[in-house]
Scaffold this motif. Structure first.
Motif, PDB file in Angstrom:
ATOM      1  N   ALA A  16       0.700  -1.289  -0.155  1.00 25.17           N
ATOM      2  CA  ALA A  16      -0.138   0.032  -0.036  1.00 25.17           C
ATOM      3  C   ALA A  16       1.096   1.238  -0.006  1.00 25.17           C
ATOM      4  O   ALA A  16       1.969   1.223   0.520  1.00 25.17           O
ATOM      5  N   ASP A  17       0.394   2.216  -0.588  1.00 31.22           N
ATOM      6  CA  ASP A  17       1.061   3.818  -0.518  1.00 31.22           C
ATOM      7  C   ASP A  17       0.036   4.811  -0.701  1.00 31.22           C
ATOM      8  O   ASP A  17      -1.150   4.642  -0.476  1.00 31.22           O
ATOM      9  N   GLU A  18       0.338   6.037  -0.777  1.00 30.06           N
ATOM     10  CA  GLU A  18      -0.931   6.871  -0.588  1.00 30.06           C
ATOM     11  C   GLU A  18      -1.531   6.965  -1.703  1.00 30.06           C
ATOM     12  O   GLU A  18      -2.782   7.143  -1.699  1.00 30.06           O
ATOM     13  N   ALA A  19      -1.240   6.678  -3.066  1.00 33.51           N
ATOM     14  CA  ALA A  19      -2.102   6.640  -4.104  1.00 33.51           C
ATOM     15  C   ALA A  19      -2.790   5.094  -4.172  1.00 33.51           C
ATOM     16  O   ALA A  19      -4.107   5.073  -4.237  1.00 33.51           O
ATOM     17  N   VAL A  20      -2.203   4.097  -3.767  1.00 33.33           N
ATOM     18  CA  VAL A  20      -2.745   2.684  -3.912  1.00 33.33           C
ATOM     19  C   VAL A  20      -3.166   2.522  -2.265  1.00 33.33           C
ATOM     20  O   VAL A  20      -2.453   1.458  -1.752  1.00 33.33           O
ATOM     21  N   ASP A  21      -4.180   3.189  -1.692  1.00 29.44           N
ATOM     22  CA  ASP A  21      -4.326   3.046  -0.399  1.00 29.44           C
ATOM     23  C   ASP A  21      -5.337   1.893  -0.128  1.00 29.44           C
ATOM     24  O   ASP A  21      -6.542   2.032   0.430  1.00 29.44           O
ATOM     25  N   HIS A  22      -4.813   0.544  -0.295  1.00 31.63           N
ATOM     26  CA  HIS A  22      -5.725  -0.508  -0.330  1.00 31.63           C
ATOM     27  C   HIS A  22      -5.869  -1.023   1.105  1.00 31.63           C
ATOM     28  O   HIS A  22      -7.060  -1.826   1.448  1.00 31.63           O
ATOM     29  N   THR A  23      -5.759  -0.397   2.245  1.00 34.45           N
ATOM     30  CA  THR A  23      -6.034  -0.562   3.725  1.00 34.45           C
ATOM     31  C   THR A  23      -7.279   0.388   3.944  1.00 34.45           C
ATOM     32  O   THR A  23      -7.722   0.333   5.032  1.00 34.45           O
ATOM     33  N   HIS A  24      -7.531   1.297   3.178  1.00 37.44           N
ATOM     34  CA  HIS A  24      -8.631   2.233   3.337  1.00 37.44           C
ATOM     35  C   HIS A  24      -9.877   1.406   3.730  1.00 37.44           C
ATOM     36  O   HIS A  24     -10.352   0.715   2.698  1.00 37.44           O
ATOM     37  N   PRO A  25     -10.931   1.991   4.429  1.00 34.97           N
ATOM     38  CA  PRO A  25     -12.264   1.202   4.323  1.00 34.97           C
ATOM     39  C   PRO A  25     -12.885   1.228   3.439  1.00 34.97           C
ATOM     40  O   PRO A  25     -13.574   0.099   3.020  1.00 34.97           O
ATOM     41  N   ARG A  26     -12.936   2.338   2.404  1.00 32.86           N
ATOM     42  CA  ARG A  26     -13.704   2.172   1.246  1.00 32.86           C
ATOM     43  C   ARG A  26     -13.306   1.043   0.287  1.00 32.86           C
ATOM     44  O   ARG A  26     -13.909   0.110  -0.345  1.00 32.86           O
ATOM     45  N   ALA A  43      -9.083 -15.577  -9.878  1.00 32.00           N
ATOM     46  CA  ALA A  43      -9.071 -15.317 -11.066  1.00 32.00           C
ATOM     47  C   ALA A  43     -10.473 -14.617 -11.559  1.00 32.00           C
ATOM     48  O   ALA A  43     -10.718 -13.515 -12.078  1.00 32.00           O
ATOM     49  N   ALA A  44     -11.499 -15.223 -10.570  1.00 31.02           N
ATOM     50  CA  ALA A  44     -12.803 -14.653 -11.054  1.00 31.02           C
ATOM     51  C   ALA A  44     -12.809 -13.341 -10.267  1.00 31.02           C
ATOM     52  O   ALA A  44     -13.550 -12.309 -10.558  1.00 31.02           O
ATOM     53  N   TYR A  45     -12.319 -13.127  -8.938  1.00 28.47           N
ATOM     54  CA  TYR A  45     -12.173 -11.968  -8.352  1.00 28.47           C
ATOM     55  C   TYR A  45     -11.335 -10.818  -9.152  1.00 28.47           C
ATOM     56  O   TYR A  45     -11.919  -9.726  -9.373  1.00 28.47           O
ATOM     57  N   ALA A  46     -10.244 -11.211  -9.872  1.00 29.24           N
ATOM     58  CA  ALA A  46      -9.591 -10.143 -10.627  1.00 29.24           C
ATOM     59  C   ALA A  46     -10.367  -9.664 -11.770  1.00 29.24           C
ATOM     60  O   ALA A  46     -10.569  -8.643 -11.893  1.00 29.24           O
ATOM     61  N   ARG A  47     -11.191 -10.510 -12.329  1.00 33.18           N
ATOM     62  CA  ARG A  47     -12.145 -10.235 -13.400  1.00 33.18           C
ATOM     63  C   ARG A  47     -13.360  -9.333 -12.734  1.00 33.18           C
ATOM     64  O   ARG A  47     -13.607  -8.502 -13.351  1.00 33.18           O
ATOM     65  N   SER A  48     -13.959  -9.591 -11.605  1.00 28.16           N
ATOM     66  CA  SER A  48     -14.817  -8.875 -10.986  1.00 28.16           C
ATOM     67  C   SER A  48     -14.260  -7.385 -10.824  1.00 28.16           C
ATOM     68  O   SER A  48     -14.825  -6.544 -11.120  1.00 28.16           O
ATOM     69  N   ALA A  49     -13.071  -7.303 -10.105  1.00 23.43           N
ATOM     70  CA  ALA A  49     -12.499  -6.187  -9.614  1.00 23.43           C
ATOM     71  C   ALA A  49     -12.124  -5.177 -10.899  1.00 23.43           C
ATOM     72  O   ALA A  49     -12.471  -4.055 -11.329  1.00 23.43           O
ATOM     73  N   TYR A  50     -11.859  -5.895 -12.175  1.00 22.69           N
ATOM     74  CA  TYR A  50     -11.642  -5.077 -13.554  1.00 22.69           C
ATOM     75  C   TYR A  50     -12.775  -4.645 -13.848  1.00 22.69           C
ATOM     76  O   TYR A  50     -12.857  -3.388 -14.267  1.00 22.69           O
ATOM     77  N   VAL A  91      -5.390  -1.437  -9.030  1.00 21.91           N
ATOM     78  CA  VAL A  91      -4.335  -2.048  -8.633  1.00 21.91           C
ATOM     79  C   VAL A  91      -4.678  -2.279  -6.915  1.00 21.91           C
ATOM     80  O   VAL A  91      -4.391  -3.366  -6.410  1.00 21.91           O
ATOM     81  N   ALA A  92      -5.383  -1.102  -6.303  1.00 22.86           N
ATOM     82  CA  ALA A  92      -5.771  -1.186  -4.846  1.00 22.86           C
ATOM     83  C   ALA A  92      -6.434  -2.377  -4.604  1.00 22.86           C
ATOM     84  O   ALA A  92      -6.420  -3.277  -3.644  1.00 22.86           O
ATOM     85  N   LEU A  93      -7.543  -2.402  -5.263  1.00 20.59           N
ATOM     86  CA  LEU A  93      -8.467  -3.829  -5.169  1.00 20.59           C
ATOM     87  C   LEU A  93      -7.971  -5.120  -5.241  1.00 20.59           C
ATOM     88  O   LEU A  93      -8.030  -5.752  -4.721  1.00 20.59           O
ATOM     89  N   LEU A  94      -6.906  -5.246  -6.379  1.00 15.03           N
ATOM     90  CA  LEU A  94      -6.153  -6.387  -6.476  1.00 15.03           C
ATOM     91  C   LEU A  94      -5.243  -6.618  -5.202  1.00 15.03           C
ATOM     92  O   LEU A  94      -5.479  -7.958  -4.817  1.00 15.03           O
ATOM     93  N   ARG A  95      -4.476  -5.718  -5.173  1.00 13.95           N
ATOM     94  CA  ARG A  95      -3.680  -6.017  -3.835  1.00 13.95           C
ATOM     95  C   ARG A  95      -4.353  -6.167  -2.578  1.00 13.95           C
ATOM     96  O   ARG A  95      -3.862  -6.924  -1.700  1.00 13.95           O
ATOM     97  N   ALA A  96      -5.439  -5.893  -2.328  1.00  9.44           N
ATOM     98  CA  ALA A  96      -6.379  -5.922  -1.219  1.00  9.44           C
ATOM     99  C   ALA A  96      -6.465  -7.522  -1.009  1.00  9.44           C
ATOM    100  O   ALA A  96      -6.746  -7.950   0.316  1.00  9.44           O
ATOM    101  N   GLU A  97      -6.636  -8.188  -2.068  1.00 12.01           N
ATOM    102  CA  GLU A  97      -7.013  -9.580  -1.669  1.00 12.01           C
ATOM    103  C   GLU A  97      -5.672 -10.453  -2.242  1.00 12.01           C
ATOM    104  O   GLU A  97      -5.871 -11.514  -2.457  1.00 12.01           O
TER     105      GLU A  97
END
Length: 193
Positions: A16-26, A43-50, A91-97
Motif C-alpha cells: 500500500a502507498d498513498e495512491a494505492v491505499d488498499h487498507t482504506h475502509p472504502r 481469477a474470478a475476483y480479478a475479473r470482477s475487480a477489473y 491495483v488497490a482492489l487487486l492488492r487488497a486480496e
C-alpha cells in the motif's frame, strides 16, 4: 506485448502507498464485496475487480466531468477518474486480496495508464486496461490475450513501455496532484517516460 522488466521485488506489487491505499475502509469494503461474489476464486475476483472499475467508475473525459482524483479510495468514493486514477483503484482492489499488480504505460497522444497483474502460481504478468469502454473502445479482461482500449502505433510516435512499476510513475502522480483541471492534466501528461 510482454512486459520485459519488473522494477521491484514481488512484495512491492502487494504494498500500500498513498495512491494505492488498499487498507482504506472504502477499498476494503469494495474488495470484500467483490471477493464474496467471486466465492474466493482469485481469477474470478480479478475479473470482477477489473469489470467493477471499468464499468462503474466513468472515465471523466467520456462524461465531461472535470473532477480530478488520484487516490484509489477517492476514485472509489467519488466514482470518477481518468485512466491513471482508475488504474490506481484497480491495483488497490487487486492488492487488497493478495493479487500482485503494478502499473504500466503507453505513450499515445498523451501518457495512458494500464495495470498488469499476476495471479499467484503464475509466472506471467498480464496487462489490463480499465479505462472504460465507449463507441470504438472495447477493452476486456483476459488472462490469455490482451484486449486493451488502444493499440500503440509506432509510425505515429506511439509506444508500449515494457516496464512494470510497483508504484505509479512519479510523472503521473505529479501531474494528477498539480493539475487544476483536465485540460491542464493532458498538458502535464504529454510526456515520454
Amino acid at each position: 506485448m510482454r512486459l520485459t522488466q519488473v522494477t521491484a521485488d514481488e512484495s512491492a506489487y502487494l504494498a500500500a502507498d498513498e495512491a494505492v491505499d488498499h487498507t482504506h475502509p472504502r477499498v476494503r469494503e469494495t474488495a470484500a464485496g467483490l471477493m464474496a461474489g467471486a466465492e474466493g476464486d482469485l481469477a474470478a475476483y480479478a475479473r470482477s475487480a477489473y469489470e467493477f472499475v471499468r464499468d462503474t467508475v466513468p472515465h471523466s473525459a467520456d462524461v465531461d466531468d472535470w473532477r480530478l482524483t488520484w487516490q484509489a479510495s477517492d476514485v472509489l468514493t467519488r466514482r470518477i477518474g481518468i485512466c491513471h486514477s482508475k488504474s490506481h483503484a484497480l491495483v488497490a482492489l487487486l492488492r487488497a486480496e493478495g493479487v500482485p499488480a503494478g502499473f504500466c504505460y503507453q505513450k499515445l497522444d498523451v501518457l495512458h495508464g494500464l495495470v498488469a497483474l499476476r495471479l499467484p502460481g503464475s509466472s506471467r504478468w498480464v496487462r489490463q486496461d480499465a479505462r472504460g469502454n465507449k463507441p470504438g473502445v472495447d477493452a476486456r479482461f483476459s488472462l490469455d490475450r490482451e484486449q486493451l482500449a488502444f493499440a500503440a502505433w509506432p509510425e505515429k510516435g506511439e509506444c508500449d513501455y515494457p516496464l512494470l512499476y510497483a508504484e505509479p510513475h512519479p510523472v503521473v502522480l505529479r501531474a494528477l496532484r498539480q493539475a487544476t483541471d483536465r485540460a491542464h492534466l493532458w498538458r502535464l501528461l504529454d510526456v515520454a517516460l
